[in-house]
Design a protein around this motif. Structure first.
Motif, PDB file in Angstrom:
ATOM      1  N   THR A 495       0.771  -1.146  -0.108  1.00 44.33           N
ATOM      2  CA  THR A 495      -0.156   0.001   0.014  1.00 44.33           C
ATOM      3  C   THR A 495       0.878   1.266   0.043  1.00 44.33           C
ATOM      4  O   THR A 495       1.977   1.159   0.081  1.00 44.33           O
ATOM      5  CB  THR A 495      -1.140  -0.022   1.232  1.00 44.33           C
ATOM      6  OG1 THR A 495      -2.054   0.900   1.221  1.00 44.33           O
ATOM      7  CG2 THR A 495      -0.122   0.201   2.314  1.00 44.33           C
ATOM      8  N   ASN A 496       0.185   2.330  -0.276  1.00 42.90           N
ATOM      9  CA  ASN A 496       1.030   3.690  -0.161  1.00 42.90           C
ATOM     10  C   ASN A 496       1.810   3.966   1.240  1.00 42.90           C
ATOM     11  O   ASN A 496       2.796   4.356   1.305  1.00 42.90           O
ATOM     12  CB  ASN A 496      -0.056   4.624  -0.558  1.00 42.90           C
ATOM     13  CG  ASN A 496      -0.212   4.902  -2.049  1.00 42.90           C
ATOM     14  OD1 ASN A 496       0.266   4.452  -2.803  1.00 42.90           O
ATOM     15  ND2 ASN A 496      -1.554   5.060  -2.158  1.00 42.90           N
ATOM     16  N   SER A 497       0.812   3.943   2.329  1.00 43.46           N
ATOM     17  CA  SER A 497       1.494   3.983   3.641  1.00 43.46           C
ATOM     18  C   SER A 497       0.514   3.701   4.553  1.00 43.46           C
ATOM     19  O   SER A 497      -0.995   3.287   4.111  1.00 43.46           O
ATOM     20  CB  SER A 497       1.724   5.453   3.740  1.00 43.46           C
ATOM     21  OG  SER A 497       0.520   6.310   3.871  1.00 43.46           O
ATOM     22  N   THR A 498       0.831   3.480   5.659  1.00 43.42           N
ATOM     23  CA  THR A 498      -0.244   3.129   7.060  1.00 43.42           C
ATOM     24  C   THR A 498      -0.131   4.116   7.786  1.00 43.42           C
ATOM     25  O   THR A 498       0.563   4.620   8.211  1.00 43.42           O
ATOM     26  CB  THR A 498       0.011   1.648   7.517  1.00 43.42           C
ATOM     27  OG1 THR A 498       1.383   1.857   8.203  1.00 43.42           O
ATOM     28  CG2 THR A 498       0.700   0.729   6.362  1.00 43.42           C
ATOM     29  N   THR A 499      -1.369   3.944   8.468  1.00 42.00           N
ATOM     30  CA  THR A 499      -1.343   5.179   9.708  1.00 42.00           C
ATOM     31  C   THR A 499      -1.980   4.209  10.975  1.00 42.00           C
ATOM     32  O   THR A 499      -2.281   2.901  10.602  1.00 42.00           O
ATOM     33  CB  THR A 499      -2.563   6.146   9.468  1.00 42.00           C
ATOM     34  OG1 THR A 499      -4.004   5.655   9.434  1.00 42.00           O
ATOM     35  CG2 THR A 499      -2.162   7.000   8.128  1.00 42.00           C
ATOM     36  N   THR A 500      -2.013   4.752  12.062  1.00 45.73           N
ATOM     37  CA  THR A 500      -2.413   3.933  13.216  1.00 45.73           C
ATOM     38  C   THR A 500      -3.871   3.373  12.884  1.00 45.73           C
ATOM     39  O   THR A 500      -4.136   2.291  13.545  1.00 45.73           O
ATOM     40  CB  THR A 500      -2.717   5.058  14.435  1.00 45.73           C
ATOM     41  OG1 THR A 500      -1.290   5.517  14.682  1.00 45.73           O
ATOM     42  CG2 THR A 500      -2.840   4.013  15.752  1.00 45.73           C
TER      43      THR A 500
END
Length: 564
Positions: A495-500
């Motif tokens: 994926t592009n990025s992850t967050t909490t």
């Protein structure tokens, strides 16, 4: 702050602005744009002042929905880029009252271990108060309210979201400083990579979902309730399984509801009311319970003691006591990195979205909107007007805003606006404590945002290896929340990025690969906590690693490759 017109990327103000590629996965809504900058600047600014940092605040701005920041040093004019000449700085350090106060404050921070005071306040006061506020709002059913009461409830939720963003960033420095301080010193003493050093923090963030207590109680009930266990392993639709678990009599139903309420009202794929919450994707809740149950029965192997001993042996003997002390402080505060989001703004964002969707369903039933979810695209004043009288942007205009946010790509947003930033103050110009403080904060911020330059080689991508190990599995390329239902147990999340907000899917995964992110990005932290091989900052992994293909992820070497 207002959105700059689409297709233009002018800086929001004077100075050098850098793109935040980590905390959102797509452009944010106008509703969030109106809330975030002031709460962020106020909270982070107070945190920096408390610790005596020479950074007064980060100014936040949004351009076409993309987030940008500009560093505002204490005493510097807004148009300044880089540090002043040394003779000018020396005079400012002697005569500027705010700079003098900051330098005096920073001289006491490390001796006091100020972050320990903040961690205690977080645990004793701030986190419990946030939980109480969220649960009080969740106790209200917005669908049952008349229009004036719904508007009043929306106002309460909005104030809760503003406060959540404020307290999140009020704890930025205690969350980052001890980790950055450990990194700076341990690298100097050992020459080891930051990824190796950060691996020693595994286990210091033991509850990435913020619901371990509820989950353990639920598991205890499930073990004694054969009907509930059968329901959890049945082939029924996930939404039916969640509803049936919550409606079970006795402790099982009560504990299932407590767990779902704790995790369900947080966005899945970002930090904005425009992102669906977990409860809108019940397959994630069921998958997380099933997989976490298995993990509880068979905990992953952990050789942390061996790694710690090995790295400690690489430290010169005269520095080993200091190494132990710095590592202890980093471990003590490490969980704040995620907990600020889990208990503060993410929960508040999910509750705010719940209220907006309740209003959106009414407007859709009245023929005013095409989709209830389109109401999240309205600004606050627009939303109130639409709910109260039906006046405001048309349904098509809101639908077009939604389409824009879905198609806009971070790759189209420049990394800098207004030119690249100048160099920070050289550490040797500062008193020792102030230099230590600025280096530590700078190292932590660098570890969040910095990523290597692209080094793609055909079917192989390179990035930062942030969690060691090798794993082969099926790549699941996720570009939006509508695709989360495709994640299956053992998949490699690409994926592009992850967050909490991604934490709910982590128990399902075998490995993680992201386009963006640094050593202290969310993906890196949780991968280490779960023992998942992970590579971040690959730039184009979502283009090279094909969905459904077999992929090998090497979290030690920092690469991922399609299997021939």
């Amino acid at each position: 702050m207002t959105l700059v017109a689409e297709q233009t990327f002018a800086p929001p103000g004077p100075g050098s602005w850098f793109l935040d590629p980590t905390h959102w996965t797509r452009p944010v809504t106008r509703f969030h744009v109106e809330i975030f900058p002031d709460a962020f600047q106020r909270g982070f600014g107070e945190s920096l002042r408390r610790y005596g940092s020479l950074l007064e605040y980060l100014e936040a701005g949004f351009v076409n929905g993309f987030p940008y920041y500009c560093a505002r040093p204490v005493g510097a004019p807004r148009e300044a880029v880089g540090h002043p000449p040394k003779e000018v700085w020396d005079e400012l350090a002697r005569s500027h009252p705010m700079i003098r106060r900051r330098l005096e404050t920073s001289a006491t921070v490390f001796e006091r271990k100020l972050w320990r005071e903040d961690l205690e306040r977080w645990d004793r006061e701030v986190k419990p108060a946030a939980i109480r506020a969220h649960l009080a709002l969740l106790a209200v059913d917005p669908a049952a309210l008349d229009t004036p009461a719904l508007l009043a409830y929306i106002d309460r939720c909005r104030e809760n979201q503003i406060h959540g963003a404020y307290i999140h960033h009020l704890f930025n420095v205690p969350a980052l400083l001890p980790v950055g301080d450990f990194l700076v010193h341990a690298q100097e003493w050992t020459g080891r990579s930051p990824a190796q050093l950060l691996g020693l923090l595994q286990g210091a963030n033991p509850d990435p979902l913020g619901a371990d207590e509820e989950l353990e109680r639920l598991f205890s009930a499930l073990r004694l309730d054969t009907a509930a266990t059968a329901l959890l392993t049945s082939a029924r639709e996930p939404g039916e399984v969640v509803a049936a678990l919550r409606s079970l009599p006795g402790d099982t139903g009560r504990l299932a509801s407590a767990y779902v309420d704790r995790v369900a009202y947080r966005p899945v794929n970002g930090e904005d009311v425009g992102d669906p919450s977990v409860h809108e994707l019940p397959e994630l809740i069921v998958g997380a319970i099933r997989t976490a149950f298995d993990r509880l029965e068979t905990p992953p192997a952990n050789d942390l003691d061996r790694k710690t001993s090995e790295l400690r042996d690489a430290v010169p003997a005269r520095h080993r006591d200091a190494f132990d002390a710095l590592l202890e402080e980093a471990r003590a505060t490490y969980r704040l990195r995620d907990e600020r989001g889990i208990y503060a703004d993410l929960w508040a964002i999910g509750i705010m979205r719940r209220a907006i969707l309740a209003a959106g369903r009414r407007l859709t039933a009245a023929g005013r909107l095409v989709d209830p979810g389109h109401l999240v695209e309205a600004g606050y004043a627009e939303l109130r007007s639409l709910v109260e009288s039906g006046d405001g942007p048309s349904g098509e205009e809101l639908a077009e805003r939604a389409r824009y946010r879905l198609k806009a790509r971070y790759a189209d947003a420049p990394a800098f606006l207004g030119g690249e930033p100048g160099d920070p103050l050289p550490p040797e110009w500062l008193p020792p404590s102030a230099a230590r403080l600025e280096r530590a904060i700078g190292a932590a911020v660098q570890a969040i945002f910095a990523a290597p330059k692209p080094r793609t080689e055909g079917r192989k991508v390179h990035g930062l290896g942030v969690s060691p190990g090798v794993y082969e599995g099926t790549a699941r390329v996720i570009r939006g929340t509508e695709e989360f239902g495709r994640i299956e147990r053992g998949d490699i999340l690409v994926t592009n990025s992850t967050t909490t907000a991604f934490n709910i899917v982590l128990p399902l995964l075998g490995a993680i690969v992201t386009d963006r992110g640094g050593l202290l990005s969310h993906a890196a932290i949780v991968a280490r906590e779960y023992g998942l091989p992970a590579v971040v900052g690959c730039t184009d992994a979502t283009s090279v690693l094909l969905d459904g293909a077999r992929v090998i992820v090497d979290g030690t070497a920092g690469k991922a490759e399609l299997v021939a």
